[in-house]
Design an enzyme around this catalytic site. Structure first.
Site, PDB file in Angstrom:
ATOM      1  N   SER A 145      36.129  38.176  34.831  1.00  0.00           N
ATOM      2  CA  SER A 145      35.909  39.486  34.214  1.00  0.00           C
ATOM      3  C   SER A 145      37.159  40.326  34.401  1.00  0.00           C
ATOM      4  CB  SER A 145      34.724  40.200  34.877  1.00  0.00           C
ATOM      5  OG  SER A 145      34.642  41.556  34.471  1.00  0.00           O
ATOM      6  N   TYR A 158      30.869  43.184  42.297  1.00  0.00           N
ATOM      7  CA  TYR A 158      31.072  42.304  41.148  1.00  0.00           C
ATOM      8  C   TYR A 158      32.566  42.081  40.917  1.00  0.00           C
ATOM      9  CZ  TYR A 158      30.763  40.697  36.264  1.00  0.00           C
ATOM     10  OH  TYR A 158      30.870  39.979  35.103  1.00  0.00           O
ATOM     11  N   LYS A 162      34.703  38.565  41.195  1.00  0.00           N
ATOM     12  CA  LYS A 162      35.431  37.989  40.064  1.00  0.00           C
ATOM     13  C   LYS A 162      36.912  37.794  40.394  1.00  0.00           C
ATOM     14  CE  LYS A 162      32.006  37.487  37.220  1.00  0.00           C
ATOM     15  NZ  LYS A 162      31.565  36.161  36.761  1.00  0.00           N
TER      16      LYS A 162
END
Length: 254
Positions: A145, A158, A162
């Site tokens: 991401s 998150y 990533k």
């Protein structure tokens, strides 16, 4: 799709988190070029529906949680039993269960994010390596991401996971060469249920900052994954392909 299936390519892909969204878009792109696919996800009914749409003669499914090692083993075994090979692995399964400042992040939630977004990718890569790719070659694509490339306020766990996945991509690319190429894709906001909180009810506003004037759709990532598992990318490994509608171009604009 089932009415216009191409000739079989002879290649097989295992795609995690593929009952809908980006994972399904990737499965669709692979089937469209003649590959057969094994798709995973948490919900049996959603997977059955996805297989029906992809074509039951080209797709099979295995339900389970991505971080569960028994599920990882079962998915790889299913691919070998059904199709006899696993040329491509796409680690798409991911989670982002918390929104807020990192100072308040529950460490158990952080562990869950890493288990799903990073450790599961490593587990699938290990199992695919020993089942087929070590002796026969292939390619791995990890879905990272843009949150892993820069600070990502309020979704820090998150973003950090990533970033770790991007580094894992490099580690695997180095170790698995020359037979297996390993790359990552870093999307910006793609219109999926997973990302709906980032644009739902205000899509035009969310898209306005993108130079290409729209948010991503699953087929955008499907096309990138198809490229990274094709002969056209045979000299590409250890890279992260940013697929972001140009949003990072704004980083240097005051």
């Amino acid at each position: 799709m089932t009415s216009q299936l191409p000739e079989l390519s002879g290649k097989v892909a295992l795609i995690t988190g593929a009952s809908r969204g980006i994972g399904y878009g990737i499965a669709e792109a692979f089937v469209a070029r003649g590959d057969r696919v094994v798709i995973t996800g948490r919900t049996e009914d959603s997977l059955k529906e996805a297989v029906e749409q992809l074509g039951a003669e080209r797709a099979v499914h295995v339900a389970g949680k991505a971080h569960d090692e028994a599920h990882q083993t079962a998915a790889v075994e299913r691919a070998m039993e059904a199709f006899g090979r696993v040329d491509y692995l796409v680690n798409n399964a991911g989670t982002n269960p918390v929104f807020g400042p990192i100072a308040d992040l529950d460490l158990n939630v952080a562990r869950k994010v890493f288990e799903t977004n990073v450790i599961s990718a490593l587990g699938f890569a290990q199992k695919t390596w020993y089942a087929w790719q070590k002796d026969n070659g292939g390619a791995i694509v990890n879905i990272a991401s843009v949150a892993g490339l820069a600070p990502s306020p309020f979704i820090a766990a998150y973003g950090v996971s990533k970033a770790a996945l991007i580094n894992l991509t490099q580690q695997l690319a180095h170790e698995f060469a020359p037979g297996v190429r390993v790359n990552a894709i870093a999307p910006a906001v793609v219109k999926t249920k997973f990302a709906s909180a980032l644009y739902e009810g205000r899509e035009a506003e969310a898209a306005a900052s993108y130079p290409l004037a729209r948010l991503g759709v699953p087929s955008d990532i499907g096309g990138a994954a198809a490229f990274l598992t094709s002969a056209q990318s045979d000299w590409v490994t250890g890279q992260t392909l940013v697929v972001d509608g140009g949003i990072f171009l704004n980083a240097g604009v005051s």
